[in-house]
Design a protein around this motif. Structure first.
Motif, PDB file in Angstrom:
ATOM      1  N   VAL A 121       5.340  -4.332  31.851  1.00 53.33           N
ATOM      2  CA  VAL A 121       4.279  -3.349  32.090  1.00 53.33           C
ATOM      3  C   VAL A 121       4.707  -1.961  31.641  1.00 53.33           C
ATOM      4  CG1 VAL A 121       4.907  -2.637  34.450  1.00 53.33           C
ATOM      5  CG2 VAL A 121       2.510  -2.682  33.764  1.00 53.33           C
ATOM      6  N   GLY A 122       6.015  -1.681  31.698  1.00 54.03           N
ATOM      7  CA  GLY A 122       6.488  -0.378  31.238  1.00 54.03           C
ATOM      8  C   GLY A 122       6.166  -0.144  29.782  1.00 54.03           C
ATOM      9  N   ALA A 123       6.309  -1.172  28.943  1.00 54.97           N
ATOM     10  CA  ALA A 123       6.027  -1.026  27.516  1.00 54.97           C
ATOM     11  C   ALA A 123       4.543  -0.769  27.263  1.00 54.97           C
ATOM     12  CB  ALA A 123       6.484  -2.272  26.769  1.00 54.97           C
ATOM     13  N   TYR A 124       3.683  -1.544  27.922  1.00 56.82           N
ATOM     14  CA  TYR A 124       2.245  -1.365  27.709  1.00 56.82           C
ATOM     15  C   TYR A 124       1.756  -0.030  28.293  1.00 56.82           C
ATOM     16  CZ  TYR A 124       1.737  -6.152  26.043  1.00 56.82           C
ATOM     17  OH  TYR A 124       1.828  -7.308  25.294  1.00 56.82           O
ATOM     18  N   ALA A 125       2.258   0.321  29.469  1.00 58.45           N
ATOM     19  CA  ALA A 125       1.815   1.564  30.094  1.00 58.45           C
ATOM     20  C   ALA A 125       2.323   2.785  29.343  1.00 58.45           C
ATOM     21  CB  ALA A 125       2.281   1.606  31.550  1.00 58.45           C
ATOM     22  N   THR A 126       3.460   2.655  28.650  1.00 56.89           N
ATOM     23  CA  THR A 126       3.972   3.778  27.862  1.00 56.89           C
ATOM     24  C   THR A 126       2.958   4.225  26.824  1.00 56.89           C
ATOM     25  OG1 THR A 126       6.300   3.160  28.141  1.00 56.89           O
ATOM     26  CG2 THR A 126       5.751   4.495  26.226  1.00 56.89           C
ATOM     27  N   GLU A 127       2.386   3.273  26.116  1.00 59.01           N
ATOM     28  CA  GLU A 127       1.420   3.616  25.079  1.00 59.01           C
ATOM     29  C   GLU A 127       0.145   4.203  25.680  1.00 59.01           C
ATOM     30  OE1 GLU A 127       1.833   3.048  21.235  1.00 59.01           O
ATOM     31  OE2 GLU A 127       3.409   3.858  22.509  1.00 59.01           O
TER      32      GLU A 127
ATOM     33  N   VAL B 222       7.159   4.573  36.482  1.00 61.20           N
ATOM     34  CA  VAL B 222       8.287   5.480  36.251  1.00 61.20           C
ATOM     35  C   VAL B 222       8.863   5.270  34.852  1.00 61.20           C
ATOM     36  CG1 VAL B 222      10.613   6.096  37.002  1.00 61.20           C
ATOM     37  CG2 VAL B 222       8.839   5.653  38.703  1.00 61.20           C
ATOM     38  N   VAL B 223       9.065   4.002  34.482  1.00 70.51           N
ATOM     39  CA  VAL B 223       9.574   3.685  33.146  1.00 70.51           C
ATOM     40  C   VAL B 223       8.623   4.203  32.076  1.00 70.51           C
ATOM     41  CG1 VAL B 223      10.089   1.798  31.541  1.00 70.51           C
ATOM     42  CG2 VAL B 223      10.898   1.685  33.908  1.00 70.51           C
ATOM     43  N   ALA B 224       7.322   4.008  32.287  1.00 70.56           N
ATOM     44  CA  ALA B 224       6.328   4.407  31.288  1.00 70.56           C
ATOM     45  C   ALA B 224       6.284   5.921  31.117  1.00 70.56           C
ATOM     46  CB  ALA B 224       4.957   3.872  31.690  1.00 70.56           C
ATOM     47  N   ILE B 225       6.355   6.652  32.217  1.00 67.72           N
ATOM     48  CA  ILE B 225       6.326   8.113  32.122  1.00 67.72           C
ATOM     49  C   ILE B 225       7.552   8.623  31.369  1.00 67.72           C
ATOM     50  CG2 ILE B 225       6.492  10.248  33.468  1.00 67.72           C
ATOM     51  CD1 ILE B 225       4.751   8.897  35.591  1.00 67.72           C
TER      52      ILE B 225
END
Length: 223
Positions: A101-107, A37-40
């Motif tokens: 994980v939010g930071a890595y998944a964002t990219e 959710v954070v990444a999206i």
């Protein structure tokens, strides 16, 4: 010199190991969902959000990706109480995992979004869809389909990295193994069993992710 294997004390503590494995699964699954959710949200901000919001997201990503996960956990668990926010070890572990994980998944998701042809976005806008509707119905699912393998690999890596949370006394599998080892002095046996348990959990997550891909992202069979 011979070594006598002693798996008895480890097997006697199987309830503790199962409890630790269950908490590891809970923390990992929760962090995966919340981190997605954070990444999206952050990926949308980076690709379509206003410039100040993009700057904030860029700072968040750079800070997380360029600092050790262990330091992040220590900052949340030991540092935040100085600012009046005190969390339990398990809550601090979950928060640290989500932020990481939010930071890595964002990219990863951003790369998927940018792979969508701009013509599709323009077509959606021409049909009268609002920007958020275009993002939801036209951009997001194809983007997730494109980056799904990389995203799931990141999630499995998160589960394996969760062993670090034992450093703040979270009751995960590694923490339980450390406790058993300190009481029984069966280092080889304990960590061999724990290694196999982490392997089993990784394979289980891989099977779940494969099933999700078949159900949600696989292209329909046109035969």
């Amino acid at each position: 010199m011979t070594y006598t294997f002693r798996f008895g004390p480890v097997l006697e503590a199987y309830r503790d190991l199962l409890a630790g494995a269950w908490l590891t699964l809970q923390l990992s699954a929760s962090a995966m969902l919340l981190g997605l959710v954070v990444a999206i949200a952050c990926a949308w901000a980076k690709t379509s959000g206003p410039k100040p919001l993009r700057w904030v997201v860029d700072c968040y990503i750079e800070i997380i990706r360029n600092t050790p996960f262990l330091v992040q956990i220590f900052f949340i668990f030991f540092g935040l109480p100085a600012a009046g926010l005190r969390l339990s070890p398990n809550a601090a572990a979950l928060l640290a995992m989500v932020i990481n994980v939010g930071a890595y998944a964002t990219e990863i998701i951003r790369a998927g979004i940018e792979s969508i042809h701009k013509g599709q976005v323009e077509a959606g806008l021409a049909l009268g869809l609002k920007p958020l509707q275009v993002f939801r119905y036209i951009v997001l699912k194809p983007a997730l389909r494109t980056v799904y393998p990389a995203l799931t690999s990141q999630f499995i890596l998160l589960m394996l990295t969760s062993s670090v949370v034992s450093a703040i006394s979270a009751d995960d599998l590694t923490s339980m193994a450390n406790n058993i080892q300190s009481l029984t002095f069966t280092s080889f046996e304990v960590y061999l069993v724990v290694t196999l348990m982490y392997l089993a959990m990784s394979l289980a997550f891989s099977a779940v992710f494969s099933a999700i891909h078949r159900l949600a992202f696989a292209y329909p069979d046109r035969r």
